[in-house]
Design a protein around this motif. Sequence first.
Motif, mmCIF file in Angstrom:
data_model
loop_
_atom_site.group_PDB
_atom_site.id
_atom_site.type_symbol
_atom_site.label_atom_id
_atom_site.label_comp_id
_atom_site.label_asym_id
_atom_site.label_seq_id
_atom_site.Cartn_x
_atom_site.Cartn_y
_atom_site.Cartn_z
ATOM 1 N N ILE A 39 -66.974 5.428 54.134
ATOM 2 C CA ILE A 39 -66.317 5.356 52.819
ATOM 3 C C ILE A 39 -67.017 6.643 52.242
ATOM 4 C CG2 ILE A 39 -66.767 4.618 50.692
ATOM 5 C CD1 ILE A 39 -64.666 3.147 51.839
ATOM 6 N N ARG A 42 -64.645 9.643 53.416
ATOM 7 C CA ARG A 42 -63.217 9.685 52.641
ATOM 8 C C ARG A 42 -63.382 10.270 51.277
ATOM 9 N NH1 ARG A 42 -58.940 11.009 52.628
ATOM 10 N NH2 ARG A 42 -58.450 10.054 54.830
ATOM 11 N N SER A 46 -61.839 13.686 49.800
ATOM 12 C CA SER A 46 -61.027 13.727 48.528
ATOM 13 C C SER A 46 -61.539 14.816 47.550
ATOM 14 C CB SER A 46 -60.940 12.350 47.987
ATOM 15 O OG SER A 46 -60.249 11.442 48.987
ATOM 16 N N ARG A 169 -50.628 4.344 51.952
ATOM 17 C CA ARG A 169 -52.068 3.897 51.940
ATOM 18 C C ARG A 169 -53.067 5.029 51.981
ATOM 19 N NH1 ARG A 169 -55.269 2.698 57.000
ATOM 20 N NH2 ARG A 169 -56.946 1.466 56.458
ATOM 21 N N LYS A 173 -55.537 6.214 48.775
ATOM 22 C CA LYS A 173 -57.015 6.572 49.044
ATOM 23 C C LYS A 173 -56.983 8.020 48.303
ATOM 24 C CE LYS A 173 -57.956 3.990 53.265
ATOM 25 N NZ LYS A 173 -58.187 4.066 54.711
ATOM 26 N N ARG A 176 -56.976 7.827 44.456
ATOM 27 C CA ARG A 176 -58.161 7.050 43.936
ATOM 28 C C ARG A 176 -59.575 7.769 43.856
ATOM 29 N NH1 ARG A 176 -61.021 1.671 46.558
ATOM 30 N NH2 ARG A 176 -62.248 1.012 44.840
ATOM 31 N N TYR A 177 -59.772 8.376 45.280
ATOM 32 C CA TYR A 177 -61.303 8.940 45.459
ATOM 33 C C TYR A 177 -61.273 10.234 44.568
ATOM 34 C CZ TYR A 177 -62.294 5.387 48.618
ATOM 35 O OH TYR A 177 -62.461 3.958 48.865
ATOM 36 N N LYS A 197 -56.893 0.323 43.482
ATOM 37 C CA LYS A 197 -57.627 -0.507 44.276
ATOM 38 C C LYS A 197 -56.874 -1.601 44.826
ATOM 39 C CE LYS A 197 -62.189 -2.694 44.229
ATOM 40 N NZ LYS A 197 -63.389 -2.996 43.123
ATOM 41 N N GLN A 200 -54.479 -0.342 47.668
ATOM 42 C CA GLN A 200 -55.466 0.004 48.759
ATOM 43 C C GLN A 200 -55.912 -1.331 49.613
ATOM 44 O OE1 GLN A 200 -58.508 2.766 47.999
ATOM 45 N NE2 GLN A 200 -59.360 2.276 49.974
#
Length: 265
Positions: A39, A42, A46, A169, A173, A176-177, A197, A200
């Motif tokens: 995480i 990622r 991002s 997908r 991500k 979102r990030y 969220k 995802q």
Amino acid sequence: MSLVDAVVAHVLRIEVSLYHARARLEAGTDGEALHDLRIGLRRLRSLLKPLRDRDGVSVLETAAAAVGTLTSAARDLEVLAVELRRRGLHAAAGRREARLAGQYDEILGSPELERLFAGLDAWPADFRRAERDGELRRLDRLLDRRLDKQRRRLQDALASLQHDPHRIRLLVKRNRYAAEAYPHHAPISTGAKAALKAVQSALGAWHDRYQWCLRASREPDLRALRQPWQDEAVLALQRAESLMLVLQRTLAGEPRADSLSRTRL
């Protein structure tokens, strides 16, 4: 706080979380250390992606991507073992868990992980040097443009009649990030955050079962689970499709960053 200060501070927070996850993986304290490491990767990627042509960024992003690739198989094995235990197949789970210790050792001793942390240690000074050399003067505009483009890619993918769940997908991500990393440059409402969220999560459930079905065709002790996983994958994808419609409508009503009057980070 200036934008450059905010970016550096965010990278430092991610670095701390990655060091913490690595320490937990070394100590074997819990089953979520590798997940949290990934995480963190990622989130780092991002944050770095919109800055990719700035001094030192591509090197660090490449290092993070290499660790992501390196850790993928072990994380897949972790998730599969949890699923097998949930179904009461403890012997099959145990056989896979027995392989994880060796994979953890390989990750912890890998040159990829060493390069990542060396890159993280060096990056703030490189980024500050780029600021002093005047390379970051238009960073605000660059972020607005690139994050808007990233969001439009997601919207286009959602609107396509033949959209690829794997690609959506990944784009979900990223968006979102990125919104977490650059809240003033990728403005997103509470509703849109929840929609991202949810999509995802649903696509993650589908992706897990898709991968398990592939494994079931190669691993004899999983063959009996192939049909149940296929059935669950169909349901997960149906749920994801419904949530993608919600996300598509929500994003269509979101303002663009360059249309807002905002303060700097």
